[in-house]
Write an enzyme that holds these catalytic residues in place. Structure first.
Site, PDB file in Angstrom:
ATOM      1  CB  VAL A  48      -1.252  -0.530  -4.714  1.00  0.00           C
ATOM      2  CG1 VAL A  48       0.100   0.061  -5.125  1.00  0.00           C
ATOM      3  CG2 VAL A  48      -2.186  -0.611  -5.899  1.00  0.00           C
ATOM      4  CE  LYS A  49       4.247  -1.740  -7.976  1.00  0.00           C
ATOM      5  NZ  LYS A  49       4.026  -0.969  -9.218  1.00  0.00           N
ATOM      6  CG  ASP A  50       0.700  -7.249  -1.706  1.00  0.00           C
ATOM      7  OD1 ASP A  50       0.142  -7.444  -0.608  1.00  0.00           O
ATOM      8  OD2 ASP A  50       1.895  -6.951  -1.841  1.00  0.00           O
ATOM      9  CB  THR A  80       7.456  -4.078  -7.232  1.00  0.00           C
ATOM     10  OG1 THR A  80       6.649  -2.947  -7.543  1.00  0.00           O
ATOM     11  CG2 THR A  80       7.311  -5.133  -8.302  1.00  0.00           C
TER      12      THR A  80
END
Ligand SMILES: Cc1ncc(COP(=O)(O)O)c(C=O)c1O
Length: 462
Positions: A48-50, A80
């Site tokens: 999800v950090k992309d 991250t």
């Protein structure tokens, strides 16, 4: 909505987002409320950090803080770092990351694979200690020329990225039917950004956040007091310090979950749904099922964030030894392989006969090895079986049977299970008609488990 990936992309960053939502079925079982997983592990960097990597860099470029040849420094649990490093490969920046030593080796190697420098810091230090991974990153950024500190826990560009992308996707992909967004918070960027967008579309949408046992977020939400954090094993979420990017006022409910339940659910999602995810996704789905069960409403729509790929945890939650060492694998979850290993040395693992052997030869084998069940094996496969009781009865009724080949008097073949097959499953397989089950180990029939062996294991019958 036009199907994704119809046209070529200019670079990998353009493929971030529009991750699929997938219906969960087996882990949901008989719960009537529909539950969907938002598969953020479909992003190119696997998490999800992309979504925040490029967003934080572009924000710093817009504010003139980051110039060509610059350095990006961040304290990260890994994901991250991957997101920033991925974006940096396309924008020509160097990356230096600090990372707590509780994180998996896979994550360290991954960051280095994207060309980043990685500095490992101790996990168990207070949040403001100079060796704390966030404090360390800040110091490095201050002492490095032309460097920025990404500062994900305070950088509102993190929240904005989810307000602009994750929220709108969820709304469009559910055609505005979403009623509950379930996820967990590391920085809180995902839930704060997506939650704010969804509540602007429909104020009755509930934002539900799961929190690991040992994190201070859940208690703070209830008491507005920051407690003493404790260490825990789930990675990337929870914390012992309140991030500015977690907007508590947007959160309707917090639920605390143990490492064990989180990891067990991640393993189930992989085995039962084919969704290979990490521990924080396991935690999120554990909470989503609790919410869905309480709702018990087929017209509701629960969407849960599946944060990252399980690839990063092969040496941990997907490693039985590690799970056992950390008391997170049910000790009673005995496998077929363990049952074979527990058999007394004297007992041969597997006594078999071939279809052409005579009944007499088979009975001799039974009395030589003291066994009462014999599988009949042909070309490595079980084609039938013999049980002492029924063969004896036939031979007594008509002794000519003794010189007949066993394939003429044999009974049904025994079922075959793999080495990881759990002991609980045997009670379903074993019955009066099926007195034994064979175990396959490394593609070979390696042993036999009888009703007696299961009683011995489950009830301790000697
Ligand atoms: C595995 C994993 N899950 C969930 C999260 C939480 O995302 P956020 O920082 O947006 O709260 C993170 C954040 O690093 C993560 O690494």
């Amino acid at each position: 909505m036009t199907p994704p990936h119809q046209h070529p992309y200019d670079n990998v960053l353009d493929t971030i987002g529009w991750t699929p939502i997938i219906r969960l079925r087996r882990v949901v079982g008989s719960i009537r409320t529909p539950v969907y997983g938002k598969a953020e592990f479909f992003n190119p960097g696997g998490s999800v950090k992309d979504r925040i990597g490029a967003a934080i860099i572009e924000d710093a470029e817009r504010r003139g803080e980051l110039t060509p040849g610059g350095v990006i420094v961040e304290g990260t649990s890994g994901n991250t770092g991957v997101a920033l490093a991925l974006a940096a490969t396309q924008k020509g920046y160097r990356c230096i990351f600090t990372m707590p030593d509780k994180m998996s080796q896979e994550k360290v190697r991954l960051l280095k694979a994207f060309g980043a420098e990685v500095i490992i810091t101790p996990t168990a230090v207070p949040p403001d200690h100079p060796d704390n991974y966030v404090v360390k990153a800040k110091t490095i950024a201050q002492n490095t020329p032309n460097a920025i500190f990404a500062n994900q826990f305070y950088n509102q560009a993190n929240v904005e990225a989810h307000y602009r992308t994750t929220g709108p996707e969820l709304w469009e992909q559910t055609e505005g039917r979403i009623t509950h967004l379930v996820g967990s918070a590391g920085t809180g960027g995902t839930m704060s950004g997506a939650g704010r967008f969804l509540k602007e579309q429909n104020p009755s949408v509930k934002v539900v956040v799961g929190d690991p046992e040992g994190s201070v977020f859940c208690d703070y939400h209830r008491s507005r007091e920051v407690g003493e954090g404790e260490t825990y094993k789930v990675e990337g979420i929870g914390g012992d310090k309140l991030p500015e990017t977690l907007h508590f006022d947007l959160v309707d409910e917090f639920h605390t979950v143990s490492d064990r339940d989180s990891f067990q659910m991640a393993r189930r999602l992989t085995k039962e749904e084919g969704l290979f995810v990490g521990g924080s996704s396991g935690l999120n789905v554990h909470v989503a099922l609790k919410v869905a069960r309480e709702l018990d409403d087929p017209s509701a729509c629960v969407v849960v964030i599946l944060c990252d790929t399980g690839e990063r945890y092969l040496s941990k939650l997907f490693n039985d030894e590690w799970m056992r060492e950390n008391q997170m694998l049910e000790s009673d979850q005995v496998t077929a392989a363990q049952m074979l290993a527990a058999k007394p040395e004297a007992t041969p693992q597997l006594v078999t006969v071939e279809p052409s052997h005579t009944v007499r030869q088979a009975l001799n084998l039974m009395s030589t090895y003291g066994v009462s069940q014999l599988p009949i094996i042909e070309n490595g496969d079980c084609v039938g079986s013999l049980s002492e009781g029924s063969v004896m009865a036939k031979a007594i009724a008509s002794p000519v049977v003794l010189d007949q080949p066993v394939h003429e008097v044999m009974e049904a073949a025994y079922p075959i299970v793999d080495a990881e097959f759990a002991v609980e499953g045997f009670s379903e397989l074993l019955s009066r008609e099926t007195p034994a089950v064979l175990v396959r180990l490394n593609d070979e029939l390696a042993g036999i488990v009888t009703r007696y062996d299961v009683l011995h294991q489950v009830a301790g019958i000697r």
